[in-house]
Design a protein around this motif. Structure first.
Motif, PDB file in Angstrom:
ATOM      1  N   PRO A 218       0.802  -1.216   0.000  1.00 40.97           N
ATOM      2  CA  PRO A 218       0.000   0.000   0.000  1.00 40.97           C
ATOM      3  C   PRO A 218       0.837   1.269   0.000  1.00 40.97           C
ATOM      4  N   SER A 219       2.106   1.170   0.428  1.00 43.29           N
ATOM      5  CA  SER A 219       2.942   2.368   0.478  1.00 43.29           C
ATOM      6  C   SER A 219       3.572   2.693  -0.861  1.00 43.29           C
ATOM      7  N   SER A 220       3.435   1.784  -1.846  1.00 39.50           N
ATOM      8  CA  SER A 220       4.153   1.974  -3.101  1.00 39.50           C
ATOM      9  C   SER A 220       3.530   3.037  -3.983  1.00 39.50           C
ATOM     10  N   SER A 221       2.201   3.182  -3.951  1.00 37.80           N
ATOM     11  CA  SER A 221       1.550   4.170  -4.790  1.00 37.80           C
ATOM     12  C   SER A 221       0.101   4.298  -4.370  1.00 37.80           C
ATOM     13  N   PRO A 222      -0.556   5.423  -4.691  1.00 38.09           N
ATOM     14  CA  PRO A 222      -1.988   5.541  -4.411  1.00 38.09           C
ATOM     15  C   PRO A 222      -2.795   4.450  -5.073  1.00 38.09           C
ATOM     16  N   ARG A 223      -2.398   4.035  -6.285  1.00 37.22           N
ATOM     17  CA  ARG A 223      -3.146   2.994  -6.975  1.00 37.22           C
ATOM     18  C   ARG A 223      -3.014   1.662  -6.252  1.00 37.22           C
ATOM     19  N   ALA A 224      -1.818   1.369  -5.729  1.00 40.86           N
ATOM     20  CA  ALA A 224      -1.642   0.135  -4.962  1.00 40.86           C
ATOM     21  C   ALA A 224      -2.501   0.161  -3.706  1.00 40.86           C
ATOM     22  N   LEU A 225      -2.588   1.325  -3.085  1.00 42.31           N
ATOM     23  CA  LEU A 225      -3.435   1.462  -1.893  1.00 42.31           C
ATOM     24  C   LEU A 225      -4.888   1.180  -2.236  1.00 42.31           C
ATOM     25  N   LEU A 226      -5.370   1.764  -3.309  1.00 44.33           N
ATOM     26  CA  LEU A 226      -6.758   1.541  -3.707  1.00 44.33           C
ATOM     27  C   LEU A 226      -7.011   0.077  -4.050  1.00 44.33           C
ATOM     28  N   GLY A 227      -6.066  -0.542  -4.751  1.00 44.33           N
ATOM     29  CA  GLY A 227      -6.227  -1.936  -5.108  1.00 44.33           C
ATOM     30  C   GLY A 227      -6.301  -2.837  -3.888  1.00 44.33           C
ATOM     31  N   ALA A 228      -5.394  -2.599  -2.929  1.00 46.84           N
ATOM     32  CA  ALA A 228      -5.394  -3.404  -1.708  1.00 46.84           C
ATOM     33  C   ALA A 228      -6.662  -3.178  -0.904  1.00 46.84           C
ATOM     34  N   GLU A 229      -7.092  -1.935  -0.797  1.00 43.11           N
ATOM     35  CA  GLU A 229      -8.304  -1.619  -0.031  1.00 43.11           C
ATOM     36  C   GLU A 229      -9.553  -2.162  -0.720  1.00 43.11           C
ATOM     37  N   LEU A 230      -9.571  -2.132  -2.035  1.00 42.65           N
ATOM     38  CA  LEU A 230     -10.718  -2.667  -2.756  1.00 42.65           C
ATOM     39  C   LEU A 230     -10.846  -4.167  -2.521  1.00 42.65           C
TER      40      LEU A 230
ATOM     41  N   PHE B 113     -12.519  -6.855 -14.842  1.00 43.19           N
ATOM     42  CA  PHE B 113     -12.272  -5.425 -14.634  1.00 43.19           C
ATOM     43  C   PHE B 113     -11.995  -5.154 -13.155  1.00 43.19           C
ATOM     44  N   ILE B 114     -12.786  -5.794 -12.260  1.00 41.06           N
ATOM     45  CA  ILE B 114     -12.547  -5.641 -10.824  1.00 41.06           C
ATOM     46  C   ILE B 114     -11.159  -6.167 -10.474  1.00 41.06           C
ATOM     47  N   GLY B 115     -10.792  -7.303 -11.071  1.00 41.46           N
ATOM     48  CA  GLY B 115      -9.468  -7.854 -10.826  1.00 41.46           C
ATOM     49  C   GLY B 115      -8.358  -6.917 -11.265  1.00 41.46           C
ATOM     50  N   GLN B 116      -8.577  -6.221 -12.368  1.00 43.91           N
ATOM     51  CA  GLN B 116      -7.574  -5.276 -12.849  1.00 43.91           C
ATOM     52  C   GLN B 116      -7.466  -4.064 -11.922  1.00 43.91           C
ATOM     53  N   LEU B 117      -8.597  -3.617 -11.363  1.00 43.91           N
ATOM     54  CA  LEU B 117      -8.540  -2.533 -10.380  1.00 43.91           C
ATOM     55  C   LEU B 117      -7.745  -2.970  -9.155  1.00 43.91           C
ATOM     56  N   GLU B 118      -7.998  -4.187  -8.702  1.00 48.70           N
ATOM     57  CA  GLU B 118      -7.300  -4.680  -7.517  1.00 48.70           C
ATOM     58  C   GLU B 118      -5.813  -4.888  -7.780  1.00 48.70           C
ATOM     59  N   ALA B 119      -5.477  -5.317  -8.983  1.00 45.03           N
ATOM     60  CA  ALA B 119      -4.071  -5.548  -9.328  1.00 45.03           C
ATOM     61  C   ALA B 119      -3.353  -4.258  -9.704  1.00 45.03           C
ATOM     62  N   GLY B 120      -4.100  -3.172  -9.885  1.00 44.24           N
ATOM     63  CA  GLY B 120      -3.488  -1.897 -10.237  1.00 44.24           C
ATOM     64  C   GLY B 120      -3.223  -1.704 -11.703  1.00 44.24           C
ATOM     65  N   THR B 121      -3.771  -2.585 -12.552  1.00 50.62           N
ATOM     66  CA  THR B 121      -3.547  -2.428 -13.990  1.00 50.62           C
ATOM     67  C   THR B 121      -4.587  -1.540 -14.657  1.00 50.62           C
TER      68      THR B 121
END
Length: 279
Positions: free
Chosen positions: A9-21, A45-53
């Motif tokens: 989660p500390s790597s990027s805002p997108r990683a944080l959102l993916g982990a939280e999702l 699509f949900i999987g891609q949000l979670e993976a940050g892609t």
């Protein structure tokens, strides 16, 4: 489909959102497919949000907050995750590209960004925006060169490019710029860092004549394909579309020169450009 990997989660805002999702979805007892149904999107699509892609758009952030009961967490944080130095139509593709394990691209008009030199990138961006200030062009070139750092890793991602012969023959930025650009591509090939094939004019009509395409595969997320046009771009994750474009790329590689013959052509044309007395 494989589950998403643990993200830092500390790597990027997108990683944080993916982990939280992922955390919120699992807490709600929903699969990716079930959550996708409630948002009118696919489970992939949900999987891609979670993976940050994939980038989380504000409309999806609002729906996620409603469905998962997360107050306004995703709405408050999706703005930070959406910030990018790339043009809006390309930002999501550039971010996905950085996470890809394999990239296969057909380039009909110009050397792909990951293979460009600064001088070539400057010539291309100046052609795109002839009235832009030097500062703006410098910013765009810096962004493109930042993308090329993906190739600093000796093995990842796999990059396989089919260049139309027009890419090699079109004098972009002048002879000196083309000499450097083509020799740069040849050097990457000789280092076994990329696979490059040239689709010769003699191949005639082919299945990808309508435009460029980029196929991206990921370790823990479904594949994506990116289509691009003048100031426009679109990511697509539909499995049937991705499969069809993968077939198209395979046909292109079958019609193109072998990697060895392609390298010989690229180096020969670079040598021609180097001799200014040649037409």
């Amino acid at each position: 489909m494989p589950g998403p990997k643990d993200l830092d989660p500390s790597s990027s805002p997108r990683a944080l959102l993916g982990a939280e999702l992922r955390h919120a979805r699992e807490k709600a007892g929903l699969s990716q497919e079930e959550l996708g149904l409630r948002l009118f999107v696919s489970g992939s699509f949900i999987g891609q949000l979670e993976a940050g892609t994939r980038r989380m758009q504000r409309e999806y952030a609002r729906l996620l907050d409603e469905v998962l009961g997360t107050d306004d967490f995703f709405q408050r944080n999706c703005g930070a995750a959406a910030k990018s130095r790339y043009p809006e139509h390309f930002a999501e593709a550039a971010e996905a590209e950085a996470l890809a394990t394999e990239i296969r691209q057909y380039a009909p008009m110009l050397i792909p960004g990951l293979l460009q030199t600064p001088a070539y990138a400057r010539a291309v961006n100046r052609a795109y925006a002839p009235t832009a200030s030097k500062e703006i062009i410098d910013e765009w070139v810096d962004g493109r060169m930042e993308r090329t750092r993906l190739l600093d890793d000796p093995t990842k991602p796999l990059l396989w490019v089919v260049l139309d012969e027009a890419v090699v023959r079109r004098e972009t930025g002048g002879r000196a710029v083309m000499t450097e650009a083509l020799r740069h591509v040849a050097a990457l090939v000789r280092r076994s860092r990329v696979i490059v094939q040239v689709l010769p004019f003699s191949a005639g009509a082919h299945k990808a004549m309508e435009g460029s395409m980029r196929l991206m595969d990921f370790e823990d997320a479904p594949p994506l394909v990116y289509f691009e046009g003048p100031s426009t771009g679109r990511l697509e994750d539909d499995p049937a579309t991705v499969a069809q474009l993968r077939y198209t790329f395979e046909l292109l590689t079958a019609s193109a020169l072998s990697p060895q013959k392609s390298l010989a052509l690229i180096e020969a044309v670079a040598q021609d450009y180097a001799h200014e007395d040649l037409p």
